[in-house]
Design a protein around this motif. Sequence first.
Motif: not given
Length: 82
Positions: A61-72
Amino acid sequence: GYLCFLSRTRTFIKKTTAELAEDIQEPYSKVAKSIQMLSKLDLLRRVTYKKDKGIMISPDLINNGDDRTKAFKYRLWSDNAK
């Protein structure tokens, strides 16, 4: 709505149910019931990361940030599955 607002800038919300109820000025029982219902729908989970505990909205639903943050966020979400 308040949890979604907070989730836009945080991986998870480090607040208890009582703190959330106080923040939005709603009865504890109403907030607890809402959290329980959202958990059953798998839209929200209580998560633990290191020594911190909190509430997390599904990264679907909510996954803001860079790719690393999203993966975390996805990893944290899956690590705290029931």
